[in-house]
Design a protein around this motif. Structure first.
Motif, PDB file in Angstrom:
ATOM      1  N   ARG A   1      40.088  34.434  21.067  1.00 59.28           N
ATOM      2  CA  ARG A   1      39.092  33.642  21.786  1.00 59.28           C
ATOM      3  C   ARG A   1      39.061  34.072  23.236  1.00 59.28           C
ATOM      4  NH1 ARG A   1      40.055  27.434  19.825  1.00 59.28           N
ATOM      5  NH2 ARG A   1      39.477  27.756  17.658  1.00 59.28           N
ATOM      6  N   VAL A   2      37.865  34.323  23.725  1.00 56.86           N
ATOM      7  CA  VAL A   2      37.709  34.710  25.127  1.00 56.86           C
ATOM      8  C   VAL A   2      37.419  33.438  25.914  1.00 56.86           C
ATOM      9  CG1 VAL A   2      36.388  36.088  26.740  1.00 56.86           C
ATOM     10  CG2 VAL A   2      36.834  36.942  24.448  1.00 56.86           C
ATOM     11  N   ARG A   3      38.358  33.092  26.779  1.00 55.52           N
ATOM     12  CA  ARG A   3      38.183  31.886  27.586  1.00 55.52           C
ATOM     13  C   ARG A   3      37.715  32.283  28.974  1.00 55.52           C
ATOM     14  NH1 ARG A   3      43.495  28.457  27.487  1.00 55.52           N
ATOM     15  NH2 ARG A   3      43.822  29.962  29.121  1.00 55.52           N
ATOM     16  N   ARG A   4      36.778  31.542  29.482  1.00 54.53           N
ATOM     17  CA  ARG A   4      36.331  31.773  30.845  1.00 54.53           C
ATOM     18  C   ARG A   4      37.337  31.154  31.803  1.00 54.53           C
ATOM     19  NH1 ARG A   4      30.266  30.499  32.031  1.00 54.53           N
ATOM     20  NH2 ARG A   4      31.001  31.413  33.942  1.00 54.53           N
ATOM     21  N   ALA A   5      37.508  31.816  32.913  1.00 52.98           N
ATOM     22  CA  ALA A   5      38.417  31.289  33.923  1.00 52.98           C
ATOM     23  C   ALA A   5      37.835  29.984  34.472  1.00 52.98           C
ATOM     24  CB  ALA A   5      38.596  32.300  35.042  1.00 52.98           C
ATOM     25  N   PRO A   6      38.672  28.999  34.759  1.00 55.47           N
ATOM     26  CA  PRO A   6      38.155  27.718  35.232  1.00 55.47           C
ATOM     27  C   PRO A   6      37.431  27.838  36.573  1.00 55.47           C
ATOM     28  CG  PRO A   6      40.564  27.671  35.098  1.00 55.47           C
ATOM     29  CD  PRO A   6      40.113  28.984  34.583  1.00 55.47           C
ATOM     30  N   LEU A   7      37.812  28.769  37.396  1.00 55.42           N
ATOM     31  CA  LEU A   7      37.186  28.912  38.711  1.00 55.42           C
ATOM     32  C   LEU A   7      36.224  30.100  38.769  1.00 55.42           C
ATOM     33  CD1 LEU A   7      40.297  28.225  40.955  1.00 55.42           C
ATOM     34  CD2 LEU A   7      38.470  26.654  40.359  1.00 55.42           C
ATOM     35  N   ASP A   8      35.730  30.540  37.618  1.00 56.56           N
ATOM     36  CA  ASP A   8      34.855  31.713  37.582  1.00 56.56           C
ATOM     37  C   ASP A   8      33.604  31.554  38.442  1.00 56.56           C
ATOM     38  OD1 ASP A   8      34.344  34.340  36.662  1.00 56.56           O
ATOM     39  OD2 ASP A   8      32.856  33.522  35.264  1.00 56.56           O
ATOM     40  N   PRO A   9      32.858  30.435  38.374  1.00 61.51           N
ATOM     41  CA  PRO A   9      31.674  30.314  39.233  1.00 61.51           C
ATOM     42  C   PRO A   9      32.025  30.342  40.727  1.00 61.51           C
ATOM     43  CG  PRO A   9      31.623  28.656  37.500  1.00 61.51           C
ATOM     44  CD  PRO A   9      32.959  29.313  37.440  1.00 61.51           C
ATOM     45  N   THR A  10      33.142  29.748  41.091  1.00 59.29           N
ATOM     46  CA  THR A  10      33.568  29.744  42.494  1.00 59.29           C
ATOM     47  C   THR A  10      33.909  31.161  42.949  1.00 59.29           C
ATOM     48  OG1 THR A  10      34.476  27.545  42.137  1.00 59.29           O
ATOM     49  CG2 THR A  10      35.188  28.712  44.120  1.00 59.29           C
ATOM     50  N   ARG A  11      34.605  31.910  42.088  1.00 59.02           N
ATOM     51  CA  ARG A  11      34.947  33.286  42.432  1.00 59.02           C
ATOM     52  C   ARG A  11      33.713  34.149  42.592  1.00 59.02           C
ATOM     53  NH1 ARG A  11      38.569  35.340  37.936  1.00 59.02           N
ATOM     54  NH2 ARG A  11      38.256  37.258  39.065  1.00 59.02           N
ATOM     55  N   ARG A  12      32.730  33.959  41.716  1.00 57.96           N
ATOM     56  CA  ARG A  12      31.493  34.751  41.824  1.00 57.96           C
ATOM     57  C   ARG A  12      30.732  34.422  43.108  1.00 57.96           C
ATOM     58  NH1 ARG A  12      30.109  37.494  37.173  1.00 57.96           N
ATOM     59  NH2 ARG A  12      31.286  36.872  35.337  1.00 57.96           N
ATOM     60  N   ALA A  13      30.657  33.146  43.460  1.00 59.28           N
ATOM     61  CA  ALA A  13      29.966  32.752  44.683  1.00 59.28           C
ATOM     62  C   ALA A  13      30.673  33.313  45.913  1.00 59.28           C
ATOM     63  CB  ALA A  13      29.874  31.232  44.766  1.00 59.28           C
ATOM     64  N   ALA A  14      32.000  33.278  45.913  1.00 60.74           N
ATOM     65  CA  ALA A  14      32.756  33.834  47.037  1.00 60.74           C
ATOM     66  C   ALA A  14      32.551  35.338  47.125  1.00 60.74           C
ATOM     67  CB  ALA A  14      34.236  33.508  46.880  1.00 60.74           C
ATOM     68  N   ALA A  15      32.504  36.027  45.991  1.00 59.21           N
ATOM     69  CA  ALA A  15      32.298  37.471  45.998  1.00 59.21           C
ATOM     70  C   ALA A  15      30.919  37.827  46.549  1.00 59.21           C
ATOM     71  CB  ALA A  15      32.473  38.036  44.593  1.00 59.21           C
ATOM     72  N   VAL A  16      29.912  37.067  46.158  1.00 60.49           N
ATOM     73  CA  VAL A  16      28.551  37.329  46.660  1.00 60.49           C
ATOM     74  C   VAL A  16      28.493  37.081  48.170  1.00 60.49           C
ATOM     75  CG1 VAL A  16      26.172  36.478  46.595  1.00 60.49           C
ATOM     76  CG2 VAL A  16      27.407  36.895  44.474  1.00 60.49           C
ATOM     77  N   ALA A  17      29.094  36.003  48.627  1.00 60.60           N
ATOM     78  CA  ALA A  17      29.086  35.693  50.057  1.00 60.60           C
ATOM     79  C   ALA A  17      29.827  36.760  50.857  1.00 60.60           C
ATOM     80  CB  ALA A  17      29.712  34.318  50.299  1.00 60.60           C
ATOM     81  N   LEU A  18      30.962  37.200  50.373  1.00 66.09           N
ATOM     82  CA  LEU A  18      31.715  38.236  51.078  1.00 66.09           C
ATOM     83  C   LEU A  18      30.972  39.567  51.081  1.00 66.09           C
ATOM     84  CD1 LEU A  18      35.335  37.464  49.880  1.00 66.09           C
ATOM     85  CD2 LEU A  18      34.422  37.188  52.193  1.00 66.09           C
ATOM     86  N   ARG A  19      30.282  39.897  49.988  1.00 64.12           N
ATOM     87  CA  ARG A  19      29.516  41.151  49.944  1.00 64.12           C
ATOM     88  C   ARG A  19      28.368  41.115  50.951  1.00 64.12           C
ATOM     89  NH1 ARG A  19      30.545  45.982  49.444  1.00 64.12           N
ATOM     90  NH2 ARG A  19      29.143  46.203  51.167  1.00 64.12           N
ATOM     91  N   ARG A  20      27.680  39.973  51.044  1.00 69.40           N
ATOM     92  CA  ARG A  20      26.582  39.846  52.011  1.00 69.40           C
ATOM     93  C   ARG A  20      27.107  39.929  53.441  1.00 69.40           C
ATOM     94  NH1 ARG A  20      23.182  35.035  49.066  1.00 69.40           N
ATOM     95  NH2 ARG A  20      22.347  36.331  47.404  1.00 69.40           N
ATOM     96  N   LEU A  21      28.244  39.290  53.697  1.00 70.00           N
ATOM     97  CA  LEU A  21      28.846  39.363  55.022  1.00 70.00           C
ATOM     98  C   LEU A  21      29.243  40.797  55.364  1.00 70.00           C
ATOM     99  CD1 LEU A  21      29.931  37.870  57.527  1.00 70.00           C
ATOM    100  CD2 LEU A  21      32.086  37.611  56.282  1.00 70.00           C
ATOM    101  N   ALA A  22      29.816  41.509  54.421  1.00 65.89           N
ATOM    102  CA  ALA A  22      30.204  42.899  54.655  1.00 65.89           C
ATOM    103  C   ALA A  22      28.982  43.771  54.922  1.00 65.89           C
ATOM    104  CB  ALA A  22      30.979  43.433  53.450  1.00 65.89           C
ATOM    105  N   ASP A  23      27.867  43.501  54.230  1.00 67.63           N
ATOM    106  CA  ASP A  23      26.639  44.275  54.472  1.00 67.63           C
ATOM    107  C   ASP A  23      26.116  44.033  55.888  1.00 67.63           C
ATOM    108  OD1 ASP A  23      26.695  45.401  51.970  1.00 67.63           O
ATOM    109  OD2 ASP A  23      25.316  43.933  51.085  1.00 67.63           O
TER     110      ASP A  23
END
Length: 67
Positions: A31-53
């Motif tokens: 069974r592939v379980r999604r990480a409990p904080l997956d949406p938070t991690r994705r949002a943080a990654a998008v924000a950090l990528r935009r800041l780096a740009d």
């Protein structure tokens, strides 16, 4: 043999080991379980990528070349 129970247990363990690699052995799907904080991690990654740009320095404009 002094301990027939040990012999039977060893045969059973050997049969399970040998038969576990057979092509027709039963398969349990993982069974592939999604990480409990997956949406938070994705949002943080998008924000950090935009800041780096925004922070990344832009290359200098190319100087005109004479031909």
């Amino acid at each position: 043999m002094e301990l027939p129970t040990g012999y039977i247990t060893a045969l059973d363990a050997m049969n399970r080991h040998v038969n576990s690699a057979r092509p027709d052995a039963p398969v349990q799907l993982e069974r592939v379980r999604r990480a409990p904080l997956d949406p938070t991690r994705r949002a943080a990654a998008v924000a950090l990528r935009r800041l780096a740009d925004r922070i990344q320095p832009r290359p200098l404009p190319a100087a005109p070349r004479c031909s």
